[in-house]
Design an enzyme around this catalytic site. Sequence first.
Site, PDB file in Angstrom:
ATOM      1  N   GLU B  45       0.847  -1.195   0.000  1.00  0.00           N
ATOM      2  CA  GLU B  45       0.000   0.000   0.000  1.00  0.00           C
ATOM      3  C   GLU B  45       0.883   1.246   0.000  1.00  0.00           C
ATOM      4  O   GLU B  45       1.760   1.379   0.861  1.00  0.00           O
ATOM      5  CB  GLU B  45      -0.915  -0.019   1.222  1.00  0.00           C
ATOM      6  CG  GLU B  45      -1.910  -1.174   1.180  1.00  0.00           C
ATOM      7  CD  GLU B  45      -2.424  -1.561   2.555  1.00  0.00           C
ATOM      8  OE1 GLU B  45      -2.418  -0.712   3.462  1.00  0.00           O
ATOM      9  OE2 GLU B  45      -2.827  -2.734   2.723  1.00  0.00           O
ATOM     10  N   GLU B  76      -4.211  -6.701   2.756  1.00  0.00           N
ATOM     11  CA  GLU B  76      -2.960  -7.361   3.126  1.00  0.00           C
ATOM     12  C   GLU B  76      -2.925  -8.821   2.699  1.00  0.00           C
ATOM     13  O   GLU B  76      -1.880  -9.329   2.303  1.00  0.00           O
ATOM     14  CB  GLU B  76      -2.719  -7.238   4.633  1.00  0.00           C
ATOM     15  CG  GLU B  76      -2.335  -5.838   5.092  1.00  0.00           C
ATOM     16  CD  GLU B  76      -3.519  -4.870   5.156  1.00  0.00           C
ATOM     17  OE1 GLU B  76      -4.682  -5.330   5.084  1.00  0.00           O
ATOM     18  OE2 GLU B  76      -3.291  -3.662   5.290  1.00  0.00           O
ATOM     19  N   GLN B  98       1.845  -2.172   5.847  1.00  0.00           N
ATOM     20  CA  GLN B  98       2.133  -0.798   6.231  1.00  0.00           C
ATOM     21  C   GLN B  98       2.481  -0.655   7.713  1.00  0.00           C
ATOM     22  O   GLN B  98       3.340   0.120   8.082  1.00  0.00           O
ATOM     23  CB  GLN B  98       0.938   0.068   5.870  1.00  0.00           C
ATOM     24  CG  GLN B  98       1.286   1.502   5.645  1.00  0.00           C
ATOM     25  CD  GLN B  98       0.240   2.179   4.774  1.00  0.00           C
ATOM     26  OE1 GLN B  98      -0.922   2.271   5.150  1.00  0.00           O
ATOM     27  NE2 GLN B  98       0.647   2.652   3.619  1.00  0.00           N
ATOM     28  N   PHE B  99       1.770  -1.402   8.527  1.00  0.00           N
ATOM     29  CA  PHE B  99       2.025  -1.417   9.971  1.00  0.00           C
ATOM     30  C   PHE B  99       1.868  -2.856  10.451  1.00  0.00           C
ATOM     31  O   PHE B  99       1.053  -3.612   9.915  1.00  0.00           O
ATOM     32  CB  PHE B  99       1.032  -0.521  10.722  1.00  0.00           C
ATOM     33  CG  PHE B  99       1.272   0.957  10.498  1.00  0.00           C
ATOM     34  CD1 PHE B  99       2.121   1.676  11.327  1.00  0.00           C
ATOM     35  CD2 PHE B  99       0.653   1.610   9.448  1.00  0.00           C
ATOM     36  CE1 PHE B  99       2.339   3.029  11.114  1.00  0.00           C
ATOM     37  CE2 PHE B  99       0.872   2.966   9.228  1.00  0.00           C
ATOM     38  CZ  PHE B  99       1.712   3.679  10.065  1.00  0.00           C
ATOM     39  N   ASP B 100       2.625  -3.168  11.499  1.00  0.00           N
ATOM     40  CA  ASP B 100       2.627  -4.526  12.046  1.00  0.00           C
ATOM     41  C   ASP B 100       1.246  -5.132  12.263  1.00  0.00           C
ATOM     42  O   ASP B 100       0.983  -6.266  11.906  1.00  0.00           O
ATOM     43  CB  ASP B 100       3.426  -4.545  13.356  1.00  0.00           C
ATOM     44  CG  ASP B 100       3.310  -3.226  14.113  1.00  0.00           C
ATOM     45  OD1 ASP B 100       2.169  -2.716  14.204  1.00  0.00           O
ATOM     46  OD2 ASP B 100       4.333  -2.698  14.581  1.00  0.00           O
ATOM     47  N   GLY B 101       0.336  -4.349  12.855  1.00  0.00           N
ATOM     48  CA  GLY B 101      -0.985  -4.895  13.172  1.00  0.00           C
ATOM     49  C   GLY B 101      -1.764  -5.319  11.931  1.00  0.00           C
ATOM     50  O   GLY B 101      -2.696  -6.132  12.032  1.00  0.00           O
ATOM     51  N   PHE B 102      -1.349  -4.826  10.787  1.00  0.00           N
ATOM     52  CA  PHE B 102      -2.053  -5.197   9.559  1.00  0.00           C
ATOM     53  C   PHE B 102      -1.472  -6.442   8.912  1.00  0.00           C
ATOM     54  O   PHE B 102      -1.888  -6.834   7.825  1.00  0.00           O
ATOM     55  CB  PHE B 102      -2.102  -3.999   8.607  1.00  0.00           C
ATOM     56  CG  PHE B 102      -2.802  -2.832   9.234  1.00  0.00           C
ATOM     57  CD1 PHE B 102      -4.140  -2.934   9.581  1.00  0.00           C
ATOM     58  CD2 PHE B 102      -2.128  -1.675   9.555  1.00  0.00           C
ATOM     59  CE1 PHE B 102      -4.795  -1.893  10.220  1.00  0.00           C
ATOM     60  CE2 PHE B 102      -2.778  -0.612  10.192  1.00  0.00           C
ATOM     61  CZ  PHE B 102      -4.112  -0.725  10.527  1.00  0.00           C
ATOM     62  N   HIS B 145      -1.195  -0.035  15.039  1.00  0.00           N
ATOM     63  CA  HIS B 145      -0.050   0.544  14.340  1.00  0.00           C
ATOM     64  C   HIS B 145       1.245   0.362  15.118  1.00  0.00           C
ATOM     65  O   HIS B 145       2.264   0.945  14.785  1.00  0.00           O
ATOM     66  CB  HIS B 145      -0.279   2.036  14.055  1.00  0.00           C
ATOM     67  CG  HIS B 145      -1.358   2.297  13.051  1.00  0.00           C
ATOM     68  ND1 HIS B 145      -2.667   1.978  13.274  1.00  0.00           N
ATOM     69  CD2 HIS B 145      -1.308   2.843  11.813  1.00  0.00           C
ATOM     70  CE1 HIS B 145      -3.395   2.323  12.219  1.00  0.00           C
ATOM     71  NE2 HIS B 145      -2.592   2.849  11.317  1.00  0.00           N
TER      72      HIS B 145
END
Lengths: 348, 356
Positions: B45, B76, B98-102, B145
């Site tokens: 992304e 994702e 884009q961020f770990d949680g994703f 995030h």
Amino acid sequence: MTIKAVQGAVDDDAAPLTHDQLRELYTLMAAVRHLDTAAVAWQRQGIIPGYAPELGQEAAQVGSGYAVDRTRDFVFPTYREMGVARAMGLDMVGYMSTHKATWHGGMYNPLESRFAPIQAVVAGSVLHAVGWAHGQTLGGAQDTGVAMTYFGDGASSQGDVHEAMNFAAVMKAPVVFFVQNNGWAISVPTERQVAGGSVAARAAGYGIPSLQVDGNDVVAVYEATRSAFAHCRAGNGPVVIEAMTYRRGPHSTADDPGRYRTLDEERLGAGEDPLERFKQRLLADGVADEAFFAEAQRKAEEEEESIRAGIADLGPRPGAEMFSLVFQEPTPALQSQATEWRKESEHA
Amino acid sequence: MPETTTAEPTATAAVGIQQLSMQQALNRALDEILADHPKTVIFGEDCGQLGGVFRITDGLQAKHGEGRVFDTPLAESGILGMSVGLAMAGFHPIPEVQFDGFAYPAINQIVCQIARMNYRSRGTLPMPITLRVPSFGGIRAPEHHGESLEALFAHVPGLKVVSPSNPHDAYHLLKYAATRPDPVIFMEPKSRYWQKGPVDVASADANTAAHDGGTDDAGSLTGARVAREGRHLTLVAWGAMVSRCLQVAELAAEDGIDIEVLDLRWLKPIDAEALATSVGKTRRAVVVHEAPLTSGLGAEVAQLITQSCFATLKAPVERVTGFDVPYPSGDLEDEYIPNIDRILFGIQRVLEYRRG
């Protein structure tokens, strides 16, 4: 009318199938029918621990698999595509070894056969097809290879199918989404599985041309698939084909369809037997005679016996493979586990 | 106290050593990977025109083309599933979430597909995928995030996991990971993206001593790194926690406690030898990580130390970690992430431990 364009037009000016090709299609379907029926019997006899039958889906599988060009296309199956595998000429002992519990993905070579490893996470491989297909377009070549991904009405409920269709449409990836709508996702019928009427109808939301085809008509399936391949090869992006068929038997050898449908319902829902229907058509058109059908059956039985013997001969895999095939470059921890295993199981 | 990694280049800095932020080091590594390896593709992304929300892929699309660096739809599972197909087609994908949680929405593709395809296909379909994951907290980002997923990834057979702690390692570890034939989860400590440090682009092995005042042991990119030598206790950390542990070591030194800091770098495979060597020498260890305590990687590290050093350990291995709570909001982040005081308390517990 056996092919219904739900949205968009797909160019196909290819010649109709020759008599030889029609007979070959029948031979393949007969082989698949016999092997499939036999595999259920193997399970009952204890030769294999489990199997996912496809009785009634022979036309959908053989017709679509027959359209694949093994020099450049790639197929992404789930676990019920034995007929596709057979139509593509896979090593069937290697294919059946999954059901023998020899190795999860099968023992065939996916790169040589152009048939990705068998897998149980339905819809997982639909995205792989999109990635593979996008890779073809990155090369910038004309007349590119096409990815064909198989999934069912049940798998179409998975989010990955949505992501795959959206990705493919956005990227114009050469993917044929081949849906075998066999009426059931184990015990849940299509009307309680698929909102919006059909999977093909959903394609409109992505701007993807789609076809709904009579999945029990092998020629119609072949022609729809051939058209879809031509569309993809021409750089027009993905196509959705929904082959309307019926899984006549259980979902797997562990399933009991009597709990969710009656035999009468099965007879009504299943419609015409695709194999018998094709036979009558070939007879009526003078393409084949009874001697040909008898010979096709004989060959199917011979083939099944040879595959059964191959399966029976498959010994357990050497335990060390459990460790050596995890990575291309094994970790020290894994290597020491393998060493320990060898010591403790006295295989060293 | 000043970050040693932000120090100006010293007079002793060799030619070829540059002061780069981790963001710049990663960007440069990706640029060179794209130039050197034609089958590499970078996507995710906002990776293209924007250059990623952290600008790690800044300018790469303009330089290498839209076929090599491209934006994907916001999905994702799609990004990671696509990576599998590209790898099957002979590419070396470097996807980004884009961020770990994703990474959670893609866990099926990571665990059931990427990690298993080599095994499933009996080695015929390797997955040379480097998944870049901006990781850990410390930037007061919204929910999801900032997460520490290392134990989850490291537990999955078929995956390798690495996390750099400084620009030099970020540059070299990324170049190394992206040319391996197996899937590597590359956890970038996002709170360290803007910290500068010396990067010796010519050498993967040298210079590890220069950036945080410690010395390097073997210097190999495949193992751990001694970020600071010490005699009394080993702090084991990775990613963003390394610089904090180095700060703690400086403070402890004022009280005469000489702390060794082991930067684990690889979280799978863990460099068990480096742990044995370091703790064999110091005889005391504290593991520091941001992730929750229970079933965290600290337990694995403690066990590896116990196995190799049980006879000589002077105290049980301590853990200073996040808590068994969902990663908290920015206002509570400083309470959650191991801070200097909590790490010092951990050190004190080990130093003051008395048998029976």
